[in-house]
Design a protein around this motif. Structure first.
Motif, PDB file in Angstrom:
ATOM      1  N   VAL A  55     -25.824  -7.331  -9.858  1.00 32.78           N
ATOM      2  CA  VAL A  55     -25.822  -6.070 -10.499  1.00 32.78           C
ATOM      3  C   VAL A  55     -27.067  -5.735 -11.121  1.00 32.78           C
ATOM      4  CG1 VAL A  55     -24.480  -4.428 -12.335  1.00 32.78           C
ATOM      5  CG2 VAL A  55     -23.376  -6.143 -10.891  1.00 32.78           C
ATOM      6  N   LEU A  56     -27.620  -4.597 -10.831  1.00 38.50           N
ATOM      7  CA  LEU A  56     -28.872  -4.400 -11.522  1.00 38.50           C
ATOM      8  C   LEU A  56     -28.726  -3.185 -12.829  1.00 38.50           C
ATOM      9  CD1 LEU A  56     -31.911  -3.793 -11.562  1.00 38.50           C
ATOM     10  CD2 LEU A  56     -31.548  -2.028  -9.856  1.00 38.50           C
ATOM     11  N   GLY A  57     -29.068  -3.580 -13.796  1.00 36.39           N
ATOM     12  CA  GLY A  57     -28.877  -2.798 -14.878  1.00 36.39           C
ATOM     13  C   GLY A  57     -30.117  -2.111 -15.411  1.00 36.39           C
ATOM     14  N   GLN A  58     -30.149  -0.846 -16.153  1.00 36.51           N
ATOM     15  CA  GLN A  58     -31.410  -0.233 -16.343  1.00 36.51           C
ATOM     16  C   GLN A  58     -30.852   0.744 -17.491  1.00 36.51           C
ATOM     17  OE1 GLN A  58     -34.981  -0.226 -14.892  1.00 36.51           O
ATOM     18  NE2 GLN A  58     -34.950   0.845 -17.132  1.00 36.51           N
ATOM     19  N   VAL A  59     -31.610   0.602 -18.577  1.00 35.07           N
ATOM     20  CA  VAL A  59     -31.407   1.265 -19.864  1.00 35.07           C
ATOM     21  C   VAL A  59     -32.575   2.427 -19.942  1.00 35.07           C
ATOM     22  CG1 VAL A  59     -31.118   1.392 -22.316  1.00 35.07           C
ATOM     23  CG2 VAL A  59     -30.066  -0.318 -20.738  1.00 35.07           C
ATOM     24  N   SER A  60     -32.374   3.570 -20.251  1.00 30.56           N
ATOM     25  CA  SER A  60     -33.457   4.676 -20.406  1.00 30.56           C
ATOM     26  C   SER A  60     -33.084   5.364 -21.632  1.00 30.56           C
ATOM     27  CB  SER A  60     -33.622   5.346 -19.231  1.00 30.56           C
ATOM     28  OG  SER A  60     -32.515   6.092 -18.961  1.00 30.56           O
ATOM     29  N   CYS A  61     -33.929   5.988 -22.451  1.00 32.02           N
ATOM     30  CA  CYS A  61     -33.546   6.632 -23.429  1.00 32.02           C
ATOM     31  C   CYS A  61     -34.116   8.275 -23.386  1.00 32.02           C
ATOM     32  CB  CYS A  61     -33.993   6.309 -24.800  1.00 32.02           C
ATOM     33  SG  CYS A  61     -35.856   5.832 -25.180  1.00 32.02           S
ATOM     34  N   GLU A  62     -33.746   9.000 -24.234  1.00 26.76           N
ATOM     35  CA  GLU A  62     -34.077  10.542 -24.495  1.00 26.76           C
ATOM     36  C   GLU A  62     -33.882  10.991 -25.694  1.00 26.76           C
ATOM     37  OE1 GLU A  62     -34.109  14.110 -21.071  1.00 26.76           O
ATOM     38  OE2 GLU A  62     -32.268  12.929 -21.271  1.00 26.76           O
ATOM     39  N   LEU A  63     -34.696  11.951 -25.989  1.00 27.00           N
ATOM     40  CA  LEU A  63     -34.298  12.618 -27.303  1.00 27.00           C
ATOM     41  C   LEU A  63     -33.508  14.075 -26.964  1.00 27.00           C
ATOM     42  CD1 LEU A  63     -37.484  12.445 -29.523  1.00 27.00           C
ATOM     43  CD2 LEU A  63     -35.240  11.611 -30.116  1.00 27.00           C
ATOM     44  N   VAL A  64     -32.326  14.097 -27.338  1.00 28.84           N
ATOM     45  CA  VAL A  64     -31.419  15.215 -27.111  1.00 28.84           C
ATOM     46  C   VAL A  64     -30.934  15.826 -28.394  1.00 28.84           C
ATOM     47  CG1 VAL A  64     -30.996  14.726 -24.821  1.00 28.84           C
ATOM     48  CG2 VAL A  64     -29.446  14.004 -26.615  1.00 28.84           C
ATOM     49  N   SER A  65     -30.407  17.040 -28.241  1.00 32.19           N
ATOM     50  CA  SER A  65     -29.665  17.627 -29.421  1.00 32.19           C
ATOM     51  C   SER A  65     -28.234  17.071 -29.495  1.00 32.19           C
ATOM     52  CB  SER A  65     -29.466  19.166 -29.475  1.00 32.19           C
ATOM     53  OG  SER A  65     -29.269  19.548 -28.221  1.00 32.19           O
ATOM     54  N   PRO A  66     -27.595  16.668 -30.530  1.00 33.31           N
ATOM     55  CA  PRO A  66     -26.277  15.957 -30.748  1.00 33.31           C
ATOM     56  C   PRO A  66     -25.432  16.719 -30.187  1.00 33.31           C
ATOM     57  CG  PRO A  66     -26.946  16.460 -32.983  1.00 33.31           C
ATOM     58  CD  PRO A  66     -27.975  16.812 -31.816  1.00 33.31           C
ATOM     59  N   LYS A  67     -23.977  16.021 -29.990  1.00 29.59           N
ATOM     60  CA  LYS A  67     -22.918  17.044 -29.902  1.00 29.59           C
ATOM     61  C   LYS A  67     -22.410  17.586 -30.949  1.00 29.59           C
ATOM     62  CE  LYS A  67     -20.456  14.027 -26.371  1.00 29.59           C
ATOM     63  NZ  LYS A  67     -19.864  12.778 -26.357  1.00 29.59           N
ATOM     64  N   LEU A  68     -21.689  18.637 -30.998  1.00 29.88           N
ATOM     65  CA  LEU A  68     -21.519  19.567 -32.187  1.00 29.88           C
ATOM     66  C   LEU A  68     -20.509  18.857 -33.194  1.00 29.88           C
ATOM     67  CD1 LEU A  68     -21.033  23.121 -29.987  1.00 29.88           C
ATOM     68  CD2 LEU A  68     -22.678  22.504 -31.788  1.00 29.88           C
ATOM     69  N   ASN A  69     -19.606  18.008 -32.702  1.00 30.77           N
ATOM     70  CA  ASN A  69     -18.701  17.529 -33.569  1.00 30.77           C
ATOM     71  C   ASN A  69     -19.202  16.382 -34.029  1.00 30.77           C
ATOM     72  OD1 ASN A  69     -18.309  16.553 -31.156  1.00 30.77           O
ATOM     73  ND2 ASN A  69     -16.025  16.421 -31.205  1.00 30.77           N
ATOM     74  N   ARG A  70     -20.214  15.478 -33.546  1.00 33.10           N
ATOM     75  CA  ARG A  70     -20.671  14.311 -34.078  1.00 33.10           C
ATOM     76  C   ARG A  70     -22.181  14.484 -34.147  1.00 33.10           C
ATOM     77  NH1 ARG A  70     -16.648  10.714 -33.363  1.00 33.10           N
ATOM     78  NH2 ARG A  70     -15.211  11.439 -31.873  1.00 33.10           N
ATOM     79  N   ALA A  71     -22.665  15.486 -35.373  1.00 35.68           N
ATOM     80  CA  ALA A  71     -24.023  15.467 -35.455  1.00 35.68           C
ATOM     81  C   ALA A  71     -24.859  14.454 -35.953  1.00 35.68           C
ATOM     82  CB  ALA A  71     -24.055  16.856 -36.489  1.00 35.68           C
ATOM     83  N   THR A  72     -24.378  13.313 -36.667  1.00 33.23           N
ATOM     84  CA  THR A  72     -25.376  12.325 -36.792  1.00 33.23           C
ATOM     85  C   THR A  72     -25.191  11.128 -36.017  1.00 33.23           C
ATOM     86  OG1 THR A  72     -23.418  11.365 -38.642  1.00 33.23           O
ATOM     87  CG2 THR A  72     -25.133  13.104 -39.331  1.00 33.23           C
ATOM     88  N   GLU A  73     -24.548  11.250 -34.978  1.00 31.39           N
ATOM     89  CA  GLU A  73     -24.460   9.854 -33.941  1.00 31.39           C
ATOM     90  C   GLU A  73     -25.392  10.330 -32.613  1.00 31.39           C
ATOM     91  OE1 GLU A  73     -20.053   8.714 -35.526  1.00 31.39           O
ATOM     92  OE2 GLU A  73     -20.338   8.900 -33.336  1.00 31.39           O
ATOM     93  N   GLY A  74     -25.753   9.041 -32.096  1.00 28.40           N
ATOM     94  CA  GLY A  74     -26.500   9.287 -30.946  1.00 28.40           C
ATOM     95  C   GLY A  74     -25.348   9.317 -29.930  1.00 28.40           C
ATOM     96  N   ILE A  75     -25.896   9.522 -28.723  1.00 30.92           N
ATOM     97  CA  ILE A  75     -25.013   9.515 -27.339  1.00 30.92           C
ATOM     98  C   ILE A  75     -25.243   8.348 -26.518  1.00 30.92           C
ATOM     99  CG2 ILE A  75     -24.412  10.859 -25.508  1.00 30.92           C
ATOM    100  CD1 ILE A  75     -25.613  13.375 -26.950  1.00 30.92           C
TER     101      ILE A  75
END
Lengths: 442, 245, 291
Positions: A55-75
């Motif tokens: 299994v190959l695993g790859q992690v990537s990240c991006e800056l986005v605006s959060p979900k409306l009901n969880r404004a202080t948590e990442g996705i």
């Protein structure tokens, strides 16, 4: 492409073997296959090999605006893909039941157990948060995808480094890897999935089923645990009925296995970190072994040939006469001949099929030993086989009952000068040569 | 939710129940006349409808027919107004597909499928109001519907959820308790033989507490079994009286 | 539509019966089946209703949410319809099988409600151009026993009657930014006036006569039907012809007259039932599907 169905013989063989607590690759019931973890050149990329499942695993990240009901948590976003490369049974683009099941299991194991601190992924509350995306691709399917995938996911997350961000008042500065070292993610714990395959309505239980074993299993129980012995997810699937004690027993076994695997992961991460610091070579190119034969040498092994004749005499006197008397070959039409009656018809009685397979093997051994005995008989100078040696013709059947032909002269010559071992090898060589000949003609 | 006590000092939960108490269960069989079997169950505020069609000939592709047993086909769908926030798609998303698979797995184990080779049994579950324990209520409703349709089963399939707060196992979680994020176990049980048809657990739970939680869930399932059994007996009694035997 | 298989003999029997003004279940040509209407069945919606018209079972839930008004109508709220033909009704609706029928019903509902006089959308406005109430009307088709459109329209009207939209106050800050405040009292809400909401009457032409409220078997015998949307005063707001057959203009006029007459009686009966339910208030025993 549709999956090749498993024949009844194979199925029965596997089930019988499991009843006798034997597995195809020689493992014990609770043994894992070899786990190999290798990292790529970038942070957050890894390949996990569990036996032959890759299994190959790859992690990537991006800056986005959060979900409306969880404004202080990442996705966190997980995606497992079964590419057709893994097995011809996987078709591209079609979302099968297996895919849904695996994806949901991974999501529940990694997201609901809160292994990653999502609050730490928040940059500006309500405006910008990190979205971490874990992509897993199955490269080869040899059973137990879920374990390999969960290990790959957690290793990739542990290995990943995200760019550093600083917030001053209203200003947010994102540093590139050159300006500031990337920061690892804050991971609370490492949940690892362990799969148990059940056979015969739960009587027999195997850890880490291979692909063949998965095909004949009744059902699967997946327990995800971390090294602090906290269970993160349990999922039973397939139509099996479990008892409470079975589940508790499995959870104890899981504890042990998870501890081992976590240690392995830590070691692998440590190694990689050391290598990168010291500036050594890292990445996939280095981790794939060169499977080239650069030199092939067999050492000379001295063999004692002094008492070959005595040994041979002993064997002959002790041995029974060959069970099958090779009758004269009956010539039916030019090009075909029949020697003997053939073995018993095995199609009638399917219950005995395995026993007959064994019988065949025995008869095989009998014939090869018979061949050797014939040769040894000729040592002692029995010449009545001369005729047989002349007239025995190779049968056209695909059975392994092959009678080896060799002109008498060479035989006698080789016999006197060679050792018993080489005799065997020579007979086997001719044996193989004849078989190869058959293959080319067919 | 900070500040919301899931278990008070006196041992009362958010809705006033004790730790091992189930919500009020009301059920009715034979709700629809056109389906082969139908049932409606209310567990607290969770309302679920289940409908069974079958066994009938294979619809769609004949190639999927199994030569020695019946194919169990399920669909789990939630009404768009069932949850607090409006759901866009009633079915087809990942969570519904997963629930569908779980239902199928549960009922394949319980229904005597060997009696109907080459045929298909459809089980459709519709959640009208979701207030926690959706899967468990669906399984209970589907059991009643299958019994109403007259399809033979090994045993009732009773399902219940259980959680673990402050060293106490809780039975039959509602939405507030589920959303709090603590460990939750959903268990589908065949009560007479104590066999577990489906076991599902979410969130973190220490291994030592697993026994307690599963025990609480098993006990809750057995309590539900007594309720369901009574409902079935009443319904049969009603039907036979109407038939005028 | 869910299909039912009828033999020729059965079809002939039905057609001949209708010619004599006698239907299979003993009704006259202009009689409705026994209808049960109940509101407030689902508790986490703003309004809901369940209608059982013979074997047809419909559940409607209305959820009120805040949104921005449409650009061309800045001082009005709006309605959004969604119809889910669930697999409960018939196995053909499994997966995506019910989408076609669902879209057809949704389009018909939009047409009826696009008429400005049916419901007062201005009352749904909070702040012109910025905030308004959006009513999501979700229809769930549970059982299909013929005459879907009628049942759905009755259910929608009942659900809208039952809808309770919380009152909001708009507070203006010093800087001019507006804050929406929801009143704490759950009983402090605005109700919608559904007097002008029309009901759909479907008239099916069987043989040379037309019938109201056709069952599945009767629908299989009719080649053409006329869908009328009638208000409580007897005015026609919308008309649509369904089916493969053709209709004579004479028969269309006749059907329209019948439709108006039947529509008025239907509205009166429905209004009476809804008001009676309302008057019982909290003492009403909620039966739902348990009855």
């Amino acid at each position: 492409m549709k999956e090749t169905p498993l024949s009844n013989c194979e199925r029965r063989f596997l089930l019988r073997a499991i009843e006798e607590r034997k597995r195809l690759d020689g493992r014990q019931s609770y043994d894992y296959r070899n786990v190999r973890i290798s990292f790529g050149a970038d942070y957050g990329c890894c390949i996990v090999e569990l036996g032959r499942t890759k299994v190959l695993g790859q992690v990537s990240c991006e800056l986005v605006s959060p979900k409306l009901n969880r404004a202080t948590e990442g996705i966190l976003f997980f995606n497992l893909e079964l590419s057709p490369m893994a097995s011809p049974a996987f078709e591209p683009g079609r979302q099968s039941e297996l895919l849904v099941k695996l994806n949901r299991l991974l999501e529940r194991c990694l997201r609901n157990s809160k292994c990653i601190d999502t609050e730490s992924l928040c940059v500006v509350a309500g405006v910008k948060v990190w979205q971490i995306r874990v992509d897993l691709h199955l490269l080869n399917h040899d059973g137990n995808i879920i374990d390999a995938a969960s290990i790959a996911a957690i290793v990739a997350l542990c290995h990943f480094r995200r760019p550093d961000v600083s917030v001053q008042g209203d200003e947010v500065t994102l540093y590139t890897p050159e300006e500031r070292d990337p920061v690892p993610l804050s991971i609370h714990h490492m949940p690892i999935c362990v799969s148990f395959a059940f056979f015969q309505q739960g009587t027999y239980l195997l850890v880490d089923p291979s692909e063949r074993e998965e095909r004949v299993m009744d059902g699967l129980l997946v327990i995800a645990m971390n090294k602090h012995r906290e269970i993160c997810t349990i999922q039973s699937s397939g139509g099996i009925m479990l008892l409470k004690d079975q589940v508790l027993r499995c959870s104890k076994i899981t504890g042990v296995k998870v501890a081992e695997i976590t240690e392995l992961i830590q070691k692998a991460l440590e190694n990689d970190r050391k290598v990168r610091k010291e500036g050594g070579k890292f990445g996939f190119a280095e981790s794939i072994p060169n499977q080239k034969i650069s030199a092939f040498k067999m050492e000379r092994a001295p063999v004692d040939t002094n008492d070959v004749e005595e040994q041979a005499e002993e064997i002959i006197t002790k041995a029974d006469p060959p069970s099958e008397v090779f009758a004269k070959p009956i010539l039916q039409t030019p090009g075909t001949a029949q020697i003997g009656e053939g073995i018993e018809n095995s199609w009638g009685d399917l219950e005995e099929s395995e026993r007959e397979e064994q019988e065949e093997d025995n008869s095989d051994d009998a014939t090869t030993s018979g061949v050797q005995k014939m040769e040894t008989e000729e040592i002692s100078g029995v010449s009545k086989t001369k005729k047989e040696a002349d007239t025995i013709i190779l049968s056209d059947s695909e059975e392994e009952v092959v009678v080896v032909l060799e002109p008498e002269e060479t035989r006698k010559k080789t016999r006197t000068h060679t050792s018993a071992k080489q005799e065997n090898s020579s007979s086997k060589k001719t044996f193989n040569k004849k078989r190869k000949k058959k293959r080319t003609t067919h | 939710m900070a500040g919301l006590e899931l278990l008070s000092d006196e041992g009362y939960r958010v809705d006033g129940r004790r730790a091992g108490e189930l919500r009020k269960v009301r059920a009715r069989m034979g709700v629809f006349a056109q389906a082969d079997g139908s049932a409606y169950i209310e567990q607290g505020n969770t309302k679920v409808l289940a409908v069974v069609y079958g066994p009938h000939e294979m619809r769609g592709s004949r190639s999927k027919a199994l030569h020695d047993r019946a194919l169990v086909n399920c669909q789990y769908s939630m009404a768009t107004f069932s949850t607090g926030e409006r759901k866009r798609r009633p079915h087809g998303d990942r969570k519904s597909s997963e629930m569908t698979l779980h239902l199928k797995q549960t009922f394949e184990a319980a229904i005597l499928t060997q009696l109907y080779p080459r045929s298909q049994i459809d089980i459709y579950v519709q959640v009208l109001q979701a207030d926690g324990g959706n899967y468990c209520a669906s399984v209970n409703a589907a059991t009643l519907a299958t019994i109403d349709a007259g399809i033979p089963m090994r045993d009732y399939v009773c399902a219940s959820s259980a959680g673990f707060i402050e060293d106490t196992p809780l039975a039959d979680l509602n939405y507030v308790e589920e959303a709090a994020g603590g460990p939750q176990v959903a268990l589908a049980l065949l009560p007479k033989s104590d066999q577990i048809a489906l076991l599902e657990m979410n969130s973190r739970l220490h291994e030592d507490h697993l026994d307690q939680v599963i025990e609480a869930a098993i006990k809750a399932c057995k309590d539900i079994y007594t309720v369901l059994d009574q409902v079935v007996r009443e319904h049969v009694h009603e039907v036979t009286t109407l038939l005028g035997e | 539509m869910a299909s039912v298989v009828l033999s020729e003999a059965e079809k002939v029997y039905i057609v001949h019966g209708i010619q004599e003004d006698l239907r299979v279940d003993g009704r006259g040509c202009e009689d409705y089946r026994c209808t049960e209407v109940e509101t407030d069945v689902v508790s986490n919606t703003s309004g809901s209703a369940r209608v059982k018209l013979g074997h047809t079972d419909i559940l409607v839930g209305v959820k009120a949410e805040m949104g921005t008004p449409k650009l061309e109508k800045p001082d009005e709220g709006y309605l959004e319809f969604f119809v889910d033909c669930s697999a409960n009704a018939t196995p053909e609706f499994e997966g995506r099988g019910g989408e076609e029928l669902g879209t057809e019903i949704v389009n018909t509902l939009y047409r009826i409600f696009s008429n400005g006089s049916s419901i007062d959308l201005k009352s749904l406005c909070i702040n012109p151009r910025e905030h308004c109430w959006v009513l999501y009307v979700d229809v769930l088709l549970l059982e299909c026993g013929g005459n879907l459109f009628d049942a759905i329209s009755i259910a929608v009207k009942a659900a809208l009657f039952n809808t309770r939209i919380p009152k909001v106050r708009v507070l203006e800050d010093d800087e001019g930014s507006k804050e929406i405040e929801l009143s704490d009292d759950p009983y402090d809400c605005i109700r919608l006036n559904v007097d002008n909401v029309p009901c759909i009457i479907t008239l099916s032409k069987i043989g040379c006569r037309h019938v109201v409220d056709a069952t599945l078997q009767e629908e299989a015998c009719s080649l053409a039907s006329l869908l009328l949307s009638v208000t409580n005063r007897g005015t026609l707001t919308c008309m649509k012809k369904l089916g493969k057959g053709s209709l004579d203009p004479e028969s269309i006029f006749e059907m329209m007259e019948t439709g108006k007459k039947v529509g008025k009686t239907l509205h009166i009966a429905l209004q009476k039932t809804l008001e009676k339910e309302e008057s019982l208030g909290t003492t009403r025993q909620k039966v739902g599907f348990l009855g």
